[in-house]
Design a protein around this motif. Structure first.
Motif, PDB file in Angstrom:
ATOM      1  N   PRO A   1       0.699  -1.344   0.027  1.00  0.00           N
ATOM      2  CA  PRO A   1      -0.190   0.040   0.027  1.00  0.00           C
ATOM      3  C   PRO A   1       0.950   1.291   0.011  1.00  0.00           C
ATOM      4  CG  PRO A   1      -0.973  -1.516   1.459  1.00  0.00           C
ATOM      5  CD  PRO A   1       0.370  -2.022   1.101  1.00  0.00           C
ATOM      6  N   ARG A   2       1.944   1.216   0.449  1.00  0.00           N
ATOM      7  CA  ARG A   2       2.827   2.341   0.638  1.00  0.00           C
ATOM      8  C   ARG A   2       3.434   2.897  -0.919  1.00  0.00           C
ATOM      9  NH1 ARG A   2       7.205  -0.163   4.756  1.00  0.00           N
ATOM     10  NH2 ARG A   2       6.760  -1.820   3.250  1.00  0.00           N
ATOM     11  N   GLU A   3       3.148   1.821  -1.960  1.00  0.00           N
ATOM     12  CA  GLU A   3       3.779   2.229  -3.176  1.00  0.00           C
ATOM     13  C   GLU A   3       2.480   2.686  -4.186  1.00  0.00           C
ATOM     14  OE1 GLU A   3       5.443  -1.393  -4.493  1.00  0.00           O
ATOM     15  OE2 GLU A   3       7.283  -0.941  -3.089  1.00  0.00           O
ATOM     16  N   TRP A   4       1.274   2.852  -3.816  1.00  0.00           N
ATOM     17  CA  TRP A   4       0.217   3.245  -4.412  1.00  0.00           C
ATOM     18  C   TRP A   4       0.220   4.647  -4.753  1.00  0.00           C
ATOM     19  CZ3 TRP A   4      -4.154   0.916  -0.744  1.00  0.00           C
ATOM     20  CH2 TRP A   4      -4.129  -0.586  -0.612  1.00  0.00           C
ATOM     21  N   SER A   5      -0.170   4.873  -6.146  1.00  0.00           N
ATOM     22  CA  SER A   5      -0.246   6.275  -6.575  1.00  0.00           C
ATOM     23  C   SER A   5      -1.890   6.569  -6.939  1.00  0.00           C
ATOM     24  CB  SER A   5       0.672   6.723  -7.674  1.00  0.00           C
ATOM     25  OG  SER A   5       0.375   5.579  -8.496  1.00  0.00           O
ATOM     26  N   HIS A   6      -2.246   5.744  -7.234  1.00  0.00           N
ATOM     27  CA  HIS A   6      -3.860   5.868  -7.643  1.00  0.00           C
ATOM     28  C   HIS A   6      -4.563   4.340  -7.256  1.00  0.00           C
ATOM     29  CE1 HIS A   6      -7.275   5.192 -10.351  1.00  0.00           C
ATOM     30  NE2 HIS A   6      -7.527   6.560 -10.399  1.00  0.00           N
ATOM     31  N   VAL A   7      -5.916   4.749  -6.770  1.00  0.00           N
ATOM     32  CA  VAL A   7      -6.583   3.613  -6.379  1.00  0.00           C
ATOM     33  C   VAL A   7      -8.058   3.347  -6.979  1.00  0.00           C
ATOM     34  CG1 VAL A   7      -5.166   2.621  -4.356  1.00  0.00           C
ATOM     35  CG2 VAL A   7      -6.787   4.341  -4.000  1.00  0.00           C
ATOM     36  N   ARG A   8      -8.620   2.623  -7.372  1.00  0.00           N
ATOM     37  CA  ARG A   8     -10.058   2.520  -7.575  1.00  0.00           C
ATOM     38  C   ARG A   8     -10.641   1.844  -6.419  1.00  0.00           C
ATOM     39  NH1 ARG A   8     -13.839   3.213 -11.906  1.00  0.00           N
ATOM     40  NH2 ARG A   8     -15.465   1.766 -11.931  1.00  0.00           N
ATOM     41  N   VAL A   9     -11.503   2.278  -5.753  1.00  0.00           N
ATOM     42  CA  VAL A   9     -12.116   1.534  -4.614  1.00  0.00           C
ATOM     43  C   VAL A   9     -13.627   1.648  -4.552  1.00  0.00           C
ATOM     44  CG1 VAL A   9     -12.268   1.806  -1.909  1.00  0.00           C
ATOM     45  CG2 VAL A   9     -10.155   2.482  -3.395  1.00  0.00           C
ATOM     46  N   ALA A  10     -14.316   0.815  -4.150  1.00  0.00           N
ATOM     47  CA  ALA A  10     -15.589   0.602  -4.023  1.00  0.00           C
ATOM     48  C   ALA A  10     -15.908   0.702  -2.203  1.00  0.00           C
ATOM     49  CB  ALA A  10     -16.329  -0.786  -4.384  1.00  0.00           C
ATOM     50  N   THR A  11     -16.831   1.636  -2.134  1.00  0.00           N
ATOM     51  CA  THR A  11     -17.023   1.959  -0.657  1.00  0.00           C
ATOM     52  C   THR A  11     -18.307   2.600  -0.463  1.00  0.00           C
ATOM     53  OG1 THR A  11     -15.893   2.920   1.305  1.00  0.00           O
ATOM     54  CG2 THR A  11     -15.946   4.104  -0.813  1.00  0.00           C
ATOM     55  N   LYS A  12     -18.793   2.546   0.834  1.00  0.00           N
ATOM     56  CA  LYS A  12     -19.920   3.387   1.341  1.00  0.00           C
ATOM     57  C   LYS A  12     -19.402   4.548   1.954  1.00  0.00           C
ATOM     58  CE  LYS A  12     -22.097   1.146   4.825  1.00  0.00           C
ATOM     59  NZ  LYS A  12     -22.997   0.372   5.578  1.00  0.00           N
ATOM     60  N   TYR A  13     -18.202   4.730   1.938  1.00  0.00           N
ATOM     61  CA  TYR A  13     -17.565   5.961   2.659  1.00  0.00           C
ATOM     62  C   TYR A  13     -16.735   6.938   1.599  1.00  0.00           C
ATOM     63  CZ  TYR A  13     -18.775   3.091   6.659  1.00  0.00           C
ATOM     64  OH  TYR A  13     -19.417   2.502   7.703  1.00  0.00           O
ATOM     65  N   PRO A  14     -17.177   7.510   0.599  1.00  0.00           N
ATOM     66  CA  PRO A  14     -16.283   7.964  -0.409  1.00  0.00           C
ATOM     67  C   PRO A  14     -15.653   9.268   0.012  1.00  0.00           C
ATOM     68  CG  PRO A  14     -18.669   8.493  -0.679  1.00  0.00           C
ATOM     69  CD  PRO A  14     -18.941   7.402   0.220  1.00  0.00           C
ATOM     70  N   ASN A  15     -16.275   9.979   1.066  1.00  0.00           N
ATOM     71  CA  ASN A  15     -15.730  11.060   1.417  1.00  0.00           C
ATOM     72  C   ASN A  15     -14.291  10.793   2.475  1.00  0.00           C
ATOM     73  OD1 ASN A  15     -17.504  13.066   0.122  1.00  0.00           O
ATOM     74  ND2 ASN A  15     -18.753  12.679   1.949  1.00  0.00           N
ATOM     75  N   LEU A  16     -14.719  10.095   3.398  1.00  0.00           N
ATOM     76  CA  LEU A  16     -13.570   9.547   4.480  1.00  0.00           C
ATOM     77  C   LEU A  16     -12.368   8.927   3.526  1.00  0.00           C
ATOM     78  CD1 LEU A  16     -14.726   7.694   7.423  1.00  0.00           C
ATOM     79  CD2 LEU A  16     -12.426   7.617   6.779  1.00  0.00           C
ATOM     80  N   THR A  17     -12.758   8.164   2.555  1.00  0.00           N
ATOM     81  CA  THR A  17     -12.079   7.425   1.797  1.00  0.00           C
ATOM     82  C   THR A  17     -11.006   8.372   0.973  1.00  0.00           C
ATOM     83  OG1 THR A  17     -13.272   5.278   1.781  1.00  0.00           O
ATOM     84  CG2 THR A  17     -11.407   5.518   0.117  1.00  0.00           C
ATOM     85  N   ALA A  18     -11.693   9.332   0.320  1.00  0.00           N
ATOM     86  CA  ALA A  18     -11.015  10.310  -0.525  1.00  0.00           C
ATOM     87  C   ALA A  18      -9.847  10.963   0.198  1.00  0.00           C
ATOM     88  CB  ALA A  18     -11.736  11.115  -1.243  1.00  0.00           C
ATOM     89  N   ARG A  19     -10.541  11.407   1.662  1.00  0.00           N
ATOM     90  CA  ARG A  19      -9.582  12.366   2.427  1.00  0.00           C
ATOM     91  C   ARG A  19      -8.484  11.279   3.100  1.00  0.00           C
ATOM     92  NH1 ARG A  19     -14.468  13.831   4.783  1.00  0.00           N
ATOM     93  NH2 ARG A  19     -13.905  12.670   6.933  1.00  0.00           N
ATOM     94  N   HIS A  20      -8.751  10.140   3.230  1.00  0.00           N
ATOM     95  CA  HIS A  20      -7.565   9.493   3.726  1.00  0.00           C
ATOM     96  C   HIS A  20      -6.552   9.027   2.609  1.00  0.00           C
ATOM     97  CE1 HIS A  20      -5.356   5.602   5.322  1.00  0.00           C
ATOM     98  NE2 HIS A  20      -5.547   5.322   4.347  1.00  0.00           N
ATOM     99  N   PHE A  21      -6.712   8.961   1.561  1.00  0.00           N
ATOM    100  CA  PHE A  21      -5.725   8.571   0.654  1.00  0.00           C
ATOM    101  C   PHE A  21      -5.349  10.203  -0.002  1.00  0.00           C
ATOM    102  CE2 PHE A  21      -7.808   4.570  -0.326  1.00  0.00           C
ATOM    103  CZ  PHE A  21      -6.862   3.836   0.125  1.00  0.00           C
ATOM    104  N   ALA A  22      -6.087  11.056   0.128  1.00  0.00           N
ATOM    105  CA  ALA A  22      -5.486  12.375  -0.398  1.00  0.00           C
ATOM    106  C   ALA A  22      -4.392  12.656   0.637  1.00  0.00           C
ATOM    107  CB  ALA A  22      -6.451  13.638  -0.479  1.00  0.00           C
ATOM    108  N   ALA A  23      -4.391  12.401   1.848  1.00  0.00           N
ATOM    109  CA  ALA A  23      -3.606  12.853   3.059  1.00  0.00           C
ATOM    110  C   ALA A  23      -2.201  12.155   2.719  1.00  0.00           C
ATOM    111  CB  ALA A  23      -4.027  12.485   4.327  1.00  0.00           C
ATOM    112  N   ARG A  24      -2.479  10.953   2.182  1.00  0.00           N
ATOM    113  CA  ARG A  24      -1.044  10.108   1.593  1.00  0.00           C
ATOM    114  C   ARG A  24      -0.728  10.406   0.341  1.00  0.00           C
ATOM    115  NH1 ARG A  24      -2.530   4.164   1.810  1.00  0.00           N
ATOM    116  NH2 ARG A  24      -0.556   4.185   0.625  1.00  0.00           N
ATOM    117  N   GLY A  25      -1.289  11.368  -0.433  1.00  0.00           N
ATOM    118  CA  GLY A  25      -0.745  11.576  -1.636  1.00  0.00           C
ATOM    119  C   GLY A  25      -1.102  10.608  -2.534  1.00  0.00           C
TER     120      GLY A  25
END
Length: 224
Positions: free
Chosen positions: A114-138
């Motif tokens: 996961p530390r090497e991810w630059s782009h992910v496509r994710v299915a989730t009920k939590y799009p806002n929380l998920t986007a914030r989490h990954f944005a914080a990791r770049g």
């Protein structure tokens, strides 16, 4: 006589743990509340000044934020997803423990970091929380919003990964998925509508304190 205080309770996993907590603070729902087959949504209690509504977990926060209910019990995952400014969460109830995690097919996880991810496509009920989490990791996250059946999304090619609540991990395992990253730990919180907390303080503050004392007695630690 003033309108009863309405307490919004979520259907599903938190409900069973909520009932003893309600009883400990002196609120006992009518018998129909515990009947899973009941189609009723609003219920009386042993206290004429307190009523209950039983709604979907995601809707608890909305009912309370908009003042349709004055208090509610809901997971911290829902609070983080909606981030309503109208809500005050004075007590961690120390129930409904689980975690929000990223999971992917076991065969993908074998060579994945996961530390090497630059782009992910994710299915989730939590799009806002998920986007914030990954944005914080770049990491750029493309979130596909689903309301359920998350685990079959990778199998059917909708997304390579999911973000969902995990408790025992048995559902993931049954669908060939493994947990690869924990986003946040989750527990249920008592929430209050901020406006109601001010305008109906005489009724609401004693309830909040009763929950706080109950949690403290149960855990030996004063509730946050």
């Amino acid at each position: 006589m003033a309108e009863p205080i309405i307490l919004a309770i979520p259907k599903g996993r938190i409900l069973v743990e909520t009932l003893p907590l309600l009883a400990a603070v002196g609120v006992v729902p009518e018998a129909a509340f515990s009947d899973e087959s009941s189609r009723a949504l609003r219920f009386a209690t042993n206290r004429p000044d307190i009523g209950l509504i039983r709604v979907r977990a995601f809707d608890v926060a909305t009912f309370v934020a908009h003042g349709a209910a004055q208090l509610g019990i809901v997971g911290s995952d829902v609070l983080d997803e909606f981030d309503y400014s109208e809500l005050y969460a004075p007590v961690d109830l120390n129930i409904g423990h689980c975690r929000l995690s990223v999971a992917e097919p076991a065969e993908l996880a074998e060579g994945d970091d996961p530390r090497e991810w630059s782009h992910v496509r994710v299915a989730t009920k939590y799009p806002n929380l998920t986007a914030r989490h990954f944005a914080a990791r770049g990491v750029q996250a493309e979130c596909v919003k689903l309301n359920g059946a998350m685990e079959i999304a990778p199998v059917l090619g909708l997304s390579s990964r999911i973000v969902d609540l995990v408790s025992s991990g048995s559902t993931l395992k049954a669908n060939g998925l493994v947990e690869v990253e924990v986003i946040t730990q989750v527990s249920a919180r008592l929430i209050v509508n901020r406006a109601a907390f001010k305008t109906r303080a005489a009724e609401i503050v004693p309830l909040v304190e009763a929950f706080r004392r109950t949690v403290a007695a149960k855990t030996g630690v004063r509730a946050a």
